[in-house]
Write an enzyme that holds these catalytic residues in place. Structure first.
Site, mmCIF file in Angstrom:
data_model
loop_
_atom_site.group_PDB
_atom_site.id
_atom_site.type_symbol
_atom_site.label_atom_id
_atom_site.label_comp_id
_atom_site.label_asym_id
_atom_site.label_seq_id
_atom_site.Cartn_x
_atom_site.Cartn_y
_atom_site.Cartn_z
ATOM 1 N N GLY A 20 0.806 -1.219 0.000
ATOM 2 C CA GLY A 20 0.000 0.000 0.000
ATOM 3 C C GLY A 20 0.842 1.272 0.000
ATOM 4 N N ARG B 106 -1.108 -12.138 -4.821
ATOM 5 C CA ARG B 106 -0.264 -13.337 -4.900
ATOM 6 C C ARG B 106 1.179 -12.966 -5.259
ATOM 7 N NH1 ARG B 106 -1.345 -18.234 -4.336
ATOM 8 N NH2 ARG B 106 -3.577 -17.892 -4.330
ATOM 9 N N TYR C 56 -14.719 3.981 9.425
ATOM 10 C CA TYR C 56 -13.259 4.062 9.546
ATOM 11 C C TYR C 56 -12.884 4.565 10.944
ATOM 12 C CZ TYR C 56 -8.455 5.509 8.279
ATOM 13 O OH TYR C 56 -7.095 5.679 8.204
ATOM 14 N N LYS D 49 -10.878 2.897 14.076
ATOM 15 C CA LYS D 49 -9.618 3.484 14.564
ATOM 16 C C LYS D 49 -9.664 3.698 16.078
ATOM 17 C CE LYS D 49 -7.113 3.399 10.945
ATOM 18 N NZ LYS D 49 -6.057 2.386 10.897
HETATM 19 P P1 NAD Z 1 -3.409 1.441 1.555
HETATM 20 O O1 NAD Z 1 -4.862 1.320 1.250
HETATM 21 O O2 NAD Z 1 -2.533 2.113 0.580
HETATM 22 O O3 NAD Z 1 -2.787 0.020 1.863
HETATM 23 C C1 NAD Z 1 -3.477 -0.923 2.651
HETATM 24 C C2 NAD Z 1 -3.088 -2.298 2.187
HETATM 25 O O4 NAD Z 1 -3.898 -3.257 2.883
HETATM 26 C C3 NAD Z 1 -3.314 -2.527 0.679
HETATM 27 O O5 NAD Z 1 -2.094 -2.909 0.084
HETATM 28 C C4 NAD Z 1 -4.326 -3.664 0.635
HETATM 29 O O6 NAD Z 1 -4.059 -4.592 -0.407
HETATM 30 C C5 NAD Z 1 -4.136 -4.318 1.996
HETATM 31 N N1 NAD Z 1 -5.301 -5.093 2.403
HETATM 32 C C6 NAD Z 1 -6.606 -4.766 2.312
HETATM 33 N N2 NAD Z 1 -7.360 -5.788 2.730
HETATM 34 C C7 NAD Z 1 -6.512 -6.766 3.114
HETATM 35 C C8 NAD Z 1 -6.682 -8.067 3.643
HETATM 36 N N3 NAD Z 1 -7.900 -8.591 3.855
HETATM 37 N N4 NAD Z 1 -5.589 -8.798 3.935
HETATM 38 C C9 NAD Z 1 -4.353 -8.301 3.721
HETATM 39 N N5 NAD Z 1 -4.125 -7.090 3.206
HETATM 40 C C10 NAD Z 1 -5.202 -6.334 2.910
HETATM 41 O O7 NAD Z 1 -3.295 2.125 2.998
HETATM 42 P P2 NAD Z 1 -2.080 2.945 3.628
HETATM 43 O O8 NAD Z 1 -2.295 4.367 3.270
HETATM 44 O O9 NAD Z 1 -0.803 2.302 3.342
HETATM 45 O O10 NAD Z 1 -2.478 2.825 5.170
HETATM 46 C C11 NAD Z 1 -1.923 1.859 6.039
HETATM 47 C C12 NAD Z 1 -2.464 2.116 7.436
HETATM 48 O O11 NAD Z 1 -2.187 3.473 7.814
HETATM 49 C C13 NAD Z 1 -3.976 1.941 7.588
HETATM 50 O O12 NAD Z 1 -4.260 1.437 8.862
HETATM 51 C C14 NAD Z 1 -4.493 3.361 7.499
HETATM 52 O O13 NAD Z 1 -5.718 3.527 8.158
HETATM 53 C C15 NAD Z 1 -3.386 4.124 8.196
HETATM 54 N N6 NAD Z 1 -3.383 5.540 7.839
HETATM 55 C C16 NAD Z 1 -3.073 5.928 6.557
HETATM 56 C C17 NAD Z 1 -3.111 7.290 6.235
HETATM 57 C C18 NAD Z 1 -2.795 7.778 4.852
HETATM 58 O O14 NAD Z 1 -3.006 8.970 4.565
HETATM 59 N N7 NAD Z 1 -2.276 6.941 3.951
HETATM 60 C C19 NAD Z 1 -3.448 8.224 7.224
HETATM 61 C C20 NAD Z 1 -3.796 7.779 8.494
HETATM 62 C C21 NAD Z 1 -3.724 6.427 8.803
HETATM 63 N N1 SER Z 2 -5.655 9.569 4.721
HETATM 64 C C1 SER Z 2 -6.563 8.784 5.499
HETATM 65 C C2 SER Z 2 -7.919 8.784 4.889
HETATM 66 O O1 SER Z 2 -8.261 9.792 4.313
HETATM 67 C C3 SER Z 2 -6.628 9.337 6.903
HETATM 68 O O2 SER Z 2 -6.683 8.305 7.782
HETATM 69 O O3 SER Z 2 -8.622 7.823 5.040
#
Ligand code: NAD
Ligand code: SER
Length: 319
Positions: free
Chosen positions: A11, A37, A142, A146
Site C-alpha cells: 500500500g 499473490r 473508519y 480506529k
Molecule cells: P493502503 O490502502 O494504501 O494500503 C493498505 C493495504 O492493505 C493494501 O495494500 C491492501 O491490499 C491491503 N489489504 C486490504 N485488505 C486486506 C486483507 N484482507 N488482507 C491483507 N491485506 C489487505 O493504505 P495505507 O495508506 O498504506 O495505510 C496503512 C495504514 O495506515 C492503515 O491502517 C491506514 O488507516 C493508516 N493511515 C493511513 C493514512 C494515509 O493517509 N495513507 C493516514 C492515516 C492512517
Molecule cells: N488519509 C486517510 C484517509 O483519508 C486518513 O486516515 O482515510
C-alpha cells in the site's frame, strides 16, 4: 537484530516503509506481506514477500512462527472513503485483522505498530489544536475502527504486555504509490494533475483544512516510535502527529509557484466532504515531540518541491 513482518506492504505506506526497514535492519529481516499473490516488481526484487489475507489467523500465525517474527508493522486496512462504501467489510478487515495481529503478537511475543488516524476524531472533538486526550466520537466506520483499534491495542498492552504502539497519522502525501481510497487523497491527486499539465477538479471544498504530512516524515515517525525507550512513553495508542495544516487552496497556491499555468476547480464529493468536516483542522502533537522526539522535516513548501521533483522524475523514467 529484529525480524519484522509488514502487513499491507504494497500500500501507500508499506511500499516506502518496507525499503526503509530493510535498509535499517537488513533485507532478509523484513518480510513484506501483501494481499496479492505476486508483489509489485520493486518489492519482489528487494527481499522476501508472502501472500497473506489478514483475516486468516492460522496463516498469520504460521508466518510469524516460521519466520521467527518479533515485530509486526500492521498496515493492512481499508481507508476512510472505501470503508464508508463497505462498512461491514471495513469492520472485518480493520478490527478482525487487528485482533488477529494482536493475538499473534501475544502468542509469539511480538511488538506491534498499528497506525491510527485523524479519522479517530469526530464532529464533537475540538477542531483546533486537538489535544492528545480528548473527545473521540467519530461518525464514520473508519473512525469507529480506529478508536476501537487504539483501545484494543492499549488493552493488549495492559492485559497481556503486548508492546503495541501507534500514531494518529494525518493525511499522507507521497508519489511512489497511489493512496488507497481516503478522504485526503486529493492532496496527492493534485500533484499528479499538476505535473501532467492537466487542470485538477478538487473533491473537497475550498477552506477544508486538514492535517497532512509528507511520507518521509511518516516513515521516520513509525520507526522512531517503535525504537523509543518504553519508559519515556506515557501514551502508546496513539500519539497525535502532524506536519502541516492545509486547505486545498494552500496546496494549489504552492504548486503555482512551480507551475504557474496550473488550474484547479471544485467539484465536491458530499461523502468525502462530510468525512473531512468531521475531522480536526489541526492536531496538537506536543506529546509526541516531548516523549519520543517527533520532529517532521517537511513543511508545505519543502513537500511540494519534493513531490514535483519526484513525479517529474518518474514521468521521465517512463518515457
Ligand atoms: P493502503 O490502502 O494504501 O494500503 C493498505 C493495504 O492493505 C493494501 O495494500 C491492501 O491490499 C491491503 N489489504 C486490504 N485488505 C486486506 C486483507 N484482507 N488482507 C491483507 N491485506 C489487505 O493504505 P495505507 O495508506 O498504506 O495505510 C496503512 C495504514 O495506515 C492503515 O491502517 C491506514 O488507516 C493508516 N493511515 C493511513 C493514512 C494515509 O493517509 N495513507 C493516514 C492515516 C492512517
Ligand atoms: N488519509 C486517510 C484517509 O483519508 C486518513 O486516515 O482515510
Amino acid at each position: 537484530m529484529k525480524k519484522i513482518l509488514v502487513t499491507g506492504a504494497t500500500g501507500q505506506i508499506g511500499s516506502e516503509l518496507v525499503p526503509a526497514l530493510r535498509s535499517r535492519y537488513g533485507f532478509a529481516n523484513v518480510i513484506a506481506c501483501g494481499h496479492q499473490r505476486t508483489p509489485p516488481p520493486e518489492l519482489e526484487q528487494a527481499g522476501p514477500y508472502l501472500k497473506l489475507d489478514i483475516r486468516d489467523p492460522a496463516a498469520l500465525n504460521q508466518i510469524v512462527a516460521e519466520q521467527r517474527i518479533d515485530t509486526i508493522y500492521h498496515l493492512a486496512a481499508l481507508l476512510s472513503a472505501v470503508a464508508e462504501q463497505k462498512p461491514q467489510l471495513a469492520w472485518e478487515i480493520n478490527m478482525g485483522g487487528l485482533l488477529n495481529v494482536l493475538e499473534a503478537a501475544r502468542l509469539h511475543h511480538c511488538a506491534v505498530f498499528h497506525p491510527s488516524s485523524i479519522g479517530a476524531f469526530g464532529p464533537t472533538t475540538p477542531a483546533e489544536l486537538t489535544p492528545q486526550v480528548t473527545i473521540q466520537r467519530p461518525n464514520t466506520m473508519y473512525g469507529v475502527t480506529k478508536v476501537a483499534g487504539e483501545l484494543l491495542c492499549d488493552y493488549y498492552f495492559s492485559r497481556f504486555q503486548v508492546d503495541a504502539r501507534g500514531v494518529r497519522y494525518p493525511g499522507l502525501i507521497s508519489y511512489q504509490t497511489p493512496p488507497g481510497g481516503g478522504t485526503t487523497d486529493y492532496a496527492v491527486e493534485i500533484f499528479h494533475a499538476a505535473v501532467q499539465d492537466k487542470p485538477y477538479r478538487c473533491f473537497l471544498k475550498k477552506g477544508t483544512r486538514l492535517d497532512m504530512m509528507y511520507m518521509a516524515d511518516a516513515i521516520e515517525a513509525a520507526i522512531a516510535i517503535m525504537e523509543a525507550e518504553p519508559g519515556s512513553l506515557s501514551v502508546r495508542n496513539a500519539f497525535n502527529i502532524t506536519a502541516m495544516s492545509v486547505a486545498p487552496e494552500d496546496i494549489y497556491h504552492e504548486i503555482k509557484k512551480h507551475r504557474p499555468g496550473f488550474t484547479m476547480t471544485y467539484e465536491i464529493d458530499p461523502i468525502r466532504q462530510a468525512i473531512a468536516e468531521s475531522w480536526p483542522n489541526r492536531l496538537d502533537d506536543s506529546e509526541a515531540r516531548r516523549q519520543w522526539g517527533f520532529s517532521p522535516r517537511y513543511d508545505l513548501a519543502a513537500m511540494t518541491k519534493e513531490m514535483i521533483a519526484g513525479l517529474t522524475g518518474q514521468d521521465q523514467e517512463k518515457n
